[in-house]
Design an enzyme around this catalytic site. Sequence first.
Site, PDB file in Angstrom:
ATOM      1  N   CYS A 159       7.671  11.390  -5.553  1.00  0.00           N
ATOM      2  CA  CYS A 159       6.399  10.645  -5.551  1.00  0.00           C
ATOM      3  C   CYS A 159       5.619  10.930  -4.274  1.00  0.00           C
ATOM      4  CB  CYS A 159       6.654   9.154  -5.712  1.00  0.00           C
ATOM      5  SG  CYS A 159       7.826   8.452  -4.516  1.00  0.00           S
TER       6      CYS A 159
ATOM      7  N   ARG B 222      13.145  -0.219  -0.844  1.00  0.00           N
ATOM      8  CA  ARG B 222      13.510   0.414  -2.124  1.00  0.00           C
ATOM      9  C   ARG B 222      14.397  -0.525  -2.934  1.00  0.00           C
ATOM     10  NH1 ARG B 222      16.942   4.280  -4.168  1.00  0.00           N
ATOM     11  NH2 ARG B 222      18.080   4.441  -2.209  1.00  0.00           N
TER      12      ARG B 222
ATOM     13  N   TYR C 108      -1.134   5.512  13.507  1.00  0.00           N
ATOM     14  CA  TYR C 108      -2.581   5.604  13.386  1.00  0.00           C
ATOM     15  C   TYR C 108      -3.234   4.883  14.570  1.00  0.00           C
ATOM     16  CZ  TYR C 108      -1.662   7.409   8.720  1.00  0.00           C
ATOM     17  OH  TYR C 108      -1.218   8.176   7.660  1.00  0.00           O
TER      18      TYR C 108
ATOM     19  N   CYS D 123      14.597   3.356  -9.314  1.00  0.00           N
ATOM     20  CA  CYS D 123      14.231   4.451  -8.423  1.00  0.00           C
ATOM     21  C   CYS D 123      15.488   5.157  -7.941  1.00  0.00           C
ATOM     22  CB  CYS D 123      13.442   3.900  -7.236  1.00  0.00           C
ATOM     23  SG  CYS D 123      13.096   5.096  -5.939  1.00  0.00           S
TER      24      CYS D 123
ATOM     25  N   TYR E 133      -4.589  -2.501   9.655  1.00  0.00           N
ATOM     26  CA  TYR E 133      -3.461  -1.567   9.588  1.00  0.00           C
ATOM     27  C   TYR E 133      -3.074  -1.133  10.995  1.00  0.00           C
ATOM     28  CZ  TYR E 133      -0.856   2.470   7.607  1.00  0.00           C
ATOM     29  OH  TYR E 133       0.106   3.388   7.238  1.00  0.00           O
TER      30      TYR E 133
ATOM     31  N   HIS F 247       2.419   3.088  11.772  1.00  0.00           N
ATOM     32  CA  HIS F 247       2.574   4.475  11.326  1.00  0.00           C
ATOM     33  C   HIS F 247       1.818   5.508  12.155  1.00  0.00           C
ATOM     34  CE1 HIS F 247       3.623   2.547   7.228  1.00  0.00           C
ATOM     35  NE2 HIS F 247       4.742   2.863   7.879  1.00  0.00           N
TER      36      HIS F 247
ATOM     37  N   ARG G 132      -0.455  -4.990   8.708  1.00  0.00           N
ATOM     38  CA  ARG G 132       0.727  -4.130   8.575  1.00  0.00           C
ATOM     39  C   ARG G 132       1.172  -3.748   9.975  1.00  0.00           C
ATOM     40  NH1 ARG G 132       1.436   0.740   4.086  1.00  0.00           N
ATOM     41  NH2 ARG G 132       3.396  -0.111   3.300  1.00  0.00           N
TER      42      ARG G 132
ATOM     43  N   CYS H  31       6.752  11.139 -10.732  1.00  0.00           N
ATOM     44  CA  CYS H  31       7.992  10.380 -10.577  1.00  0.00           C
ATOM     45  C   CYS H  31       9.072  10.989 -11.460  1.00  0.00           C
ATOM     46  CB  CYS H  31       7.769   8.918 -10.948  1.00  0.00           C
ATOM     47  SG  CYS H  31       9.267   7.893 -10.846  1.00  0.00           S
TER      48      CYS H  31
ATOM     49  N   PRO I 138       0.833  -1.209   0.000  1.00  0.00           N
ATOM     50  CA  PRO I 138       0.000   0.000   0.000  1.00  0.00           C
ATOM     51  C   PRO I 138       0.865   1.256   0.000  1.00  0.00           C
ATOM     52  CG  PRO I 138      -0.817  -1.589   1.599  1.00  0.00           C
ATOM     53  CD  PRO I 138       0.506  -2.107   1.124  1.00  0.00           C
TER      54      PRO I 138
END
Length: 679
Positions: free
Chosen positions: A343, A291, A175, A337, A170, A173, A223, A355, A29
């Site tokens: 992004c 990445r 939340y 990348c 989720y 992060h 997650r 991008c 996501p």
Amino acid sequence: MPRDPRYDVLFEPVKVGPVTAKNRFYQVPHCTGMGWLRPNTLAAMRGVKAEGGWGVVNTEYCSIHPTSDDLPYPYASLWDASDIRAHAKMTGNVHEHGALAGVELWHGGSRSSNQFSRDVAIGVTSLPSASGVPFQSRAMDKQDIAQLRRWHRDAALRAREAEFDLVYVYAAHGYLLSHFLSAQTNHRTDEYGGNLRNRTRLCRELIEETKQAVGDKCAVAVRFAVDGLSDDNESRDMFSLMAEMPDLWDITVHDYSHEMGVSRFVGEASLEPLMSFVKSATTKPVVTVGRFTSPDTMVSHIRRGVSDFIGAARPSIADPFLPNKIADGRPEDIRECIGCNICYAGDGLGVPIRCTQNPAMGEEWRKGWHPETISAKQSNDKILVVGAGPAGLECARALGQRGYEVMLSEARRELGGRVTLEARLPGLSEWARVRDYRTQQLQAMANVQIFPESELSADDVALVEPDHVVIATGSSWRNDGLGRSNTAGISRLQAPSQIFTPDDIMAGRLPEGRVLVFDDDNYYMAAVVAELLNTANASVTYVTPENLVASFGAETAEQHGTQKRLIELGVDLVLAHNLHGFDGNEALLKCIYTERDRTVLADAIVMVTARSPNEALYRELLEGLAQGSAGPMKSVRRIGDCEAPAIIAAAVYAGHRYAREFDAGDASDNDVKRDGVET
């Protein structure tokens, strides 16, 4: 070309609960700046990734209820039937190419200030909004928790109706669920607070209830962040308690600047040291990010049992066809990348994702651009591109792909323009990938000729006799102080030999002694120049009219790291001050709030302000065309920084757009295709 057998492991199917992914390439996501506001744009973009070979393609964070509203940052939502119809476009596009579609169900808790819905935010306790607005959440009571569980279950059922294959819980992060998990934010004294088991209770309930609701058809993923849950780091014990509950674990960290850090500060596969224990604690499939751009690193991650899937957000944006290129034995064709995070900036600015490497990103529906295919040429016209920076390289590459005869001239020996120069600055080496990908593609095109060390005049252009000329000669940094804060320049500047620009620095002309770097650009340039000068033993003072160092870096998740780096290096930071003069020994500064004067001893100034387009050749050719003295030349256009100095992504886009729109006929005065929400 056949696939290298070393990479076969990446194409093995992986069973996840009741579904099976066709390979190990997993688009995790990630935000898009599209969300529920731009459903057609979103569906087309995700569909292209599935076409490119990703085995699993997920949404961005997807709100389950109006009490989780994040505008102006566009998010996905599953509130009602209209959302089901919108998501069905995305899942249909993903399934068309044999991939699984996943949805990340999300409740923001106290991080959602609900500026759109105006509902009161709810949280584990009453906490100030992390979005920076002056609101606090309401502490959830038992009824609120029961409602949340119902909202989550209902959203999961809508997800199944929309034909999703994976449904997320989720818990990361910062939340809502991560606040329940963390001892730092969970101060409850009931069965949802206190010890570790109580703090995981809500997460465990949502996993169980989601599996009960949709587990017959959909896999349930969680997650989960493996860092920063409490002072004594209970992450491993917490994970072990829930290890076998979901069908898949999506492992991350709380810190965005680490999880998706810019390449200046964070390298490939950086999460491995934090999450290497996970596979030994669960039998369920695991995905994580890093990445990943190297197929060899991907294989190593799988072979060593670090994860079961290669998770990616940014690599899938830079090259949606990365899996297919590996499968087809063409890894050299991957657009890697560069880790610039432009992004991510799109989401923070509330606009569709962009991008640097992939100019088609976000334009799949609006303009009908495909990252790998382009229409064939419409004529035998010969095109001269002057300047081999990011705009010129991409323009020549895309025109060459269309089949046109292209000549590309570059004044310097090295191709790449500003990309080549900037890639030599501290931390920016990976930016050379913008040049390397394009030069490699150009070298394989027989219809494209490249002429380095060829600075052209108007007479030289006339001798070539091109049908069309594209001027991509870039821009130059100004030394007069003109910029955002000084729109007429700085009049009280003396000692011009002691005033430098980034162009001087990149050419190797470095000031010595006490150097003041004046940042009125607010992105990365001034900070990396200050770092370079500091390592060259100059005494550096960084001055900016902004309240933060490199303030635009907040949009790319690097501002904090940039300011931290300069502090650690011992650079003197003077914030909220404008530069008003320099006499060769002292710089005159003024506070932007009080206008109080301040002087700083300085032997040199580096101006990082505005840039001037290098447009002299364009103007001369344009005049010749208007006077009828340009010979067979039919058109002359300027693109990239030569037209309007901007970021590298804008230059690449400008080159690509010219190539796409060349010979397409007259453009409408308003050819912008607008997306909309269906009700």
